[in-house]
Scaffold this active site. Structure first.
Site, short mmCIF file in Angstrom:
data_model
loop_
_atom_site.label_atom_id
_atom_site.label_comp_id
_atom_site.label_asym_id
_atom_site.label_seq_id
_atom_site.Cartn_x
_atom_site.Cartn_y
_atom_site.Cartn_z
N LYS A 102 0.84 -1.20 0.00
CA LYS A 102 0.00 0.00 0.00
C LYS A 102 0.87 1.25 0.00
O LYS A 102 1.60 1.48 0.97
CB LYS A 102 -0.91 0.03 1.23
CG LYS A 102 -1.95 1.15 1.13
CD LYS A 102 -2.58 1.51 2.46
CE LYS A 102 -1.93 2.71 3.11
NZ LYS A 102 -2.06 3.98 2.38
N GLU A 119 10.46 1.68 10.09
CA GLU A 119 11.38 2.79 9.75
C GLU A 119 10.60 4.07 10.00
O GLU A 119 9.68 4.39 9.25
CB GLU A 119 11.81 2.71 8.28
CG GLU A 119 12.64 1.49 7.95
CD GLU A 119 13.97 1.48 8.67
OE1 GLU A 119 14.43 2.55 9.14
OE2 GLU A 119 14.57 0.40 8.79
N CYS A 127 13.25 11.88 5.60
CA CYS A 127 13.45 11.49 7.01
C CYS A 127 14.89 11.73 7.45
O CYS A 127 15.15 11.90 8.63
CB CYS A 127 13.08 10.02 7.19
SG CYS A 127 13.99 8.93 6.08
N GLU A 175 9.62 16.29 15.34
CA GLU A 175 9.85 16.23 13.89
C GLU A 175 8.88 17.15 13.17
O GLU A 175 7.67 17.05 13.37
CB GLU A 175 9.66 14.79 13.39
CG GLU A 175 10.05 14.64 11.93
CD GLU A 175 9.74 13.27 11.36
OE1 GLU A 175 8.67 12.72 11.65
OE2 GLU A 175 10.59 12.75 10.61
P1 NAP Z 1 2.32 8.05 8.17
O1 NAP Z 1 1.18 8.96 8.28
O2 NAP Z 1 2.76 7.29 9.34
O3 NAP Z 1 1.92 7.04 6.97
C1 NAP Z 1 2.81 6.07 6.46
C2 NAP Z 1 2.00 5.01 5.74
O4 NAP Z 1 1.22 4.30 6.70
C3 NAP Z 1 1.01 5.57 4.73
O5 NAP Z 1 0.87 4.68 3.65
C4 NAP Z 1 -0.28 5.61 5.55
O6 NAP Z 1 -1.42 5.63 4.77
C5 NAP Z 1 -0.15 4.33 6.32
N1 NAP Z 1 -0.92 4.23 7.56
C6 NAP Z 1 -1.49 5.22 8.31
N2 NAP Z 1 -2.12 4.70 9.38
C7 NAP Z 1 -1.95 3.36 9.33
C8 NAP Z 1 -2.36 2.26 10.14
N3 NAP Z 1 -3.07 2.45 11.26
N4 NAP Z 1 -2.01 1.02 9.78
C9 NAP Z 1 -1.27 0.81 8.67
N5 NAP Z 1 -0.87 1.80 7.83
C10 NAP Z 1 -1.19 3.06 8.17
O7 NAP Z 1 3.60 8.77 7.62
P2 NAP Z 1 3.70 9.80 6.43
O8 NAP Z 1 3.14 11.10 6.87
O9 NAP Z 1 3.16 9.16 5.18
O10 NAP Z 1 5.29 9.92 6.25
C11 NAP Z 1 6.07 10.81 6.96
C12 NAP Z 1 6.79 10.09 8.08
O11 NAP Z 1 7.54 9.01 7.57
C13 NAP Z 1 7.81 11.00 8.77
O12 NAP Z 1 7.72 10.80 10.15
C14 NAP Z 1 9.14 10.50 8.25
O13 NAP Z 1 10.24 10.73 9.10
C15 NAP Z 1 8.85 9.04 8.11
N6 NAP Z 1 9.80 8.41 7.20
C16 NAP Z 1 10.75 7.57 7.72
C17 NAP Z 1 11.68 6.99 6.88
C18 NAP Z 1 12.74 6.07 7.43
O14 NAP Z 1 13.37 5.38 6.64
N7 NAP Z 1 12.95 6.02 8.71
C19 NAP Z 1 11.65 7.26 5.51
C20 NAP Z 1 10.67 8.13 5.03
C21 NAP Z 1 9.74 8.70 5.87
P3 NAP Z 1 -2.08 7.07 4.39
O15 NAP Z 1 -1.04 7.87 3.69
O16 NAP Z 1 -3.18 6.71 3.51
O17 NAP Z 1 -2.50 7.67 5.69
#
Ligand code: NAP
Length: 475
Positions: free
Chosen positions: A173, A248, A282, A379
């Protein structure tokens, strides 16, 4: 308006319940596509397709799987322009960046694991005259891969490439905010010769279909990249069924500048590590820690470089920064800038939304904040950096380690011993000395503390997506 579909069992199909959500172009703020808001019914279809495909895919000779993944890497390269254009439109990042980094790296991920799987070997131990032990690495079955919006195809492929290489079938997804390149990948995987059901791509909301993928008893492992708050939910849900889980998560990365560094290089790269991809990486260094002796000089040069940055239309090659991913994310970024001012911060550059259609924000530099204020601990994930002073190495290490996160750190120094010393003292999973964002895909990737658990990359990922079975033979 384009209407995209799920990719299940090698076919594009509409969501069974017929629900869709809007996909907004961040560069214009206008809806340009609608995407399935998938439900349990779609997931059941994907699960049964993946389970039918698993016996053939998992028993296929590794070099044959490898050829399919190499072909997929080729096809991504062949479609570079179109994929990059779509990624830029979906995410708001400059087209040139998607073309130079995101899409080539997505292709590199498939190519890397296409090669890695034919070189992957498992261990054997011989106790002379007594027994031989060997470890078989078996694929898990159906696995779930969930990725965020900031580096859409790059992070999506970073998960599914090792899972597929190891012989698993995948239900993946992408973020609902950036579904387009994952959507295009379905067709390319088919063209590459991937059997139906091996890769299934479901679109929709995280709380709905994302959560359902994590909860489903058929998914044997979950590889998740996203925010720390979501990671906590995903980890808790997966652990109920003792699933393997890789998380991650977020970061608040220090960028430590010692007075003995190559200042020109430190300034130039710090501008990139602060604002590339609108600061929505990130690994961006969002807290710049500068040794007292060069604080003023660094500040002056850094702000001068920031003033040259152009924020504009993502399709314009002159834009250094494009648009933020969504209106709500822009509001979050702006609220942190307002908070920084309340916390006593001085804005040295930027600090405002750019008044035009779309979600544009100025690259923002703030100084004068306490190391323990929220702006310096939480963050923001946007084009906002803070400048902070430190007196000596110990203080730099202390401030670096003062947040709940431990993803990455950059150290600028010409002193080799200090580079090692500080690298070992900072609580970060990834440390760059005199550089940023360069990497060898064989190295383990991931964070400490609240930045996640497990490591991706290289053989770590192949191990994650497999189950060891120890076989002992008596001699
Ligand atoms: P997010 O809101 O946590 O969403 C990540 C993914 O999870 C999206 O596909 C989201 O779907 C899905 N999701 C949301 N709620 C869920 C649940 N309860 N169960 C399963 N999946 C769920 O993060 P984001 O805003 O997309 O990304 C930004 C974050 O990612 C930042 O904190 C960044 O630091 C982190 N990040 C970390 C890394 C690393 O390698 N450590 C790399 C890149 C980004 P929807 O989009 O449809 O809500």
């Amino acid at each position: 308006m384009q209407k995209i579909q799920n990719f299940i069992n090698g076919e594009y199909i509409d969501p069974i319940k017929g629900n869709y959500i809007d996909n907004v172009d961040p560069g214009t703020g206008k809806v340009f596509a609608s995407i399935p808001n998938s439900t349990q019914e779609d997931l059941e279809k994907a699960v049964s397709a993946s389970q039918c495909a698993f016996p053939e895919w998992s028993s296929m000779a590794a070099d044959k799987r490898s050829r399919i993944l190499h072909k997929l890497a080729d096809l991504i390269e062949d479609n570079l322009e179109e994929l990059a254009r779509m990624e830029s439109r979906d995410n708001g990042k400059p087209f040139w960046l998607a073309k130079a980094v995101d899409i080539p790296r997505a292709s590199a991920n498939f190519r890397f694991y296409a090669s890695a799987i034919v070189n992957f070997s498992s261990e054997a131990q011989v106790s002379e005259g007594f027994m031989v032990n060997y470890t078989r690495r078996a694929p898990l079955g159906t696995v779930g891969c969930i990725s965020p919006w900031n580096l859409p195809l790059y992070l999506f492929s970073w998960k599914i490439a090792p899972a597929l290489a190891m012989g698993n079938c995948v239900i993946a997804k992408p973020s609902e905010l950036t579904p387009m390149t994952a959507y295009m990948l379905g067709e390319l995987s088919k063209e590459a010769g991937m059997p139906a059901g091996v890769l299934n791509i479901l679109h929709g909301e995280g709380k709905g279909i994302g959560q359902a993928i994590v909860e489903h008893t058929a998914t044997k492992a979950i590889s998740f990249t996203g925010g720390t708050a979501t990671g906590k939910i995903v980890g808790a849900t997966a652990s109920q069924q003792f699933k393997k889980v890789s998380l991650e998560l977020g970061g608040k990365n220090p960028n430590i500048v010692f007075s003995d560094c190559d200042l020109e290089e430190a300034v130039k790269t710090s501008v990139k590590s602060s604002f590339t991809n609108q600061g929505e990486i990130c690994l961006c260094g969002s807290r710049i820690l500068i040794e007292d002796a060069i604080y003023d000089e660094f500040k002056e040069k850094f702000v001068k470089e920031c003033q040259k940055l152009v924020v504009g239309d993502p399709s314009d090659d002159n834009s250094n920064l494009g648009a933020l991913v969504s209106e709500s994310h822009l509001q979050k970024v702006d609220s942190y800038v307002k908070l920084a001012i309340e916390e006593g911060g001085r804005i040295l550059h930027g600090g405002n939304r750019i008044e035009k259609d779309g979600f544009y924000y100025e690259p923002t530099v703030i100084e004068g904040l306490d190391e323990n204020c929220r702006t310096n601990l939480e963050e923001i994930f946007g084009p906002v950096v803070t400048l902070n002073r430190f007196k000596d190495e110990n203080e730099a290490i202390r401030i670096s380690n003062s947040t709940r996160y431990g993803l990455s750190c950059t150290i600028w120094t010409s002193d080799l011993k200090r580079a090692h010393r500080v690298s070992h003292a900072v609580q970060s999973g990834i440390i760059w000395v005199n550089c940023w964002l360069v990497r060898d895909l064989r190295t383990p990737f991931g964070g400490m503390k609240d930045s996640g658990i497990g490591r991706e990359g290289g053989n770590e990922a192949l191990r994650f997506f497999s189950e060891p079975q120890n076989v002992c033979i008596k001699l």
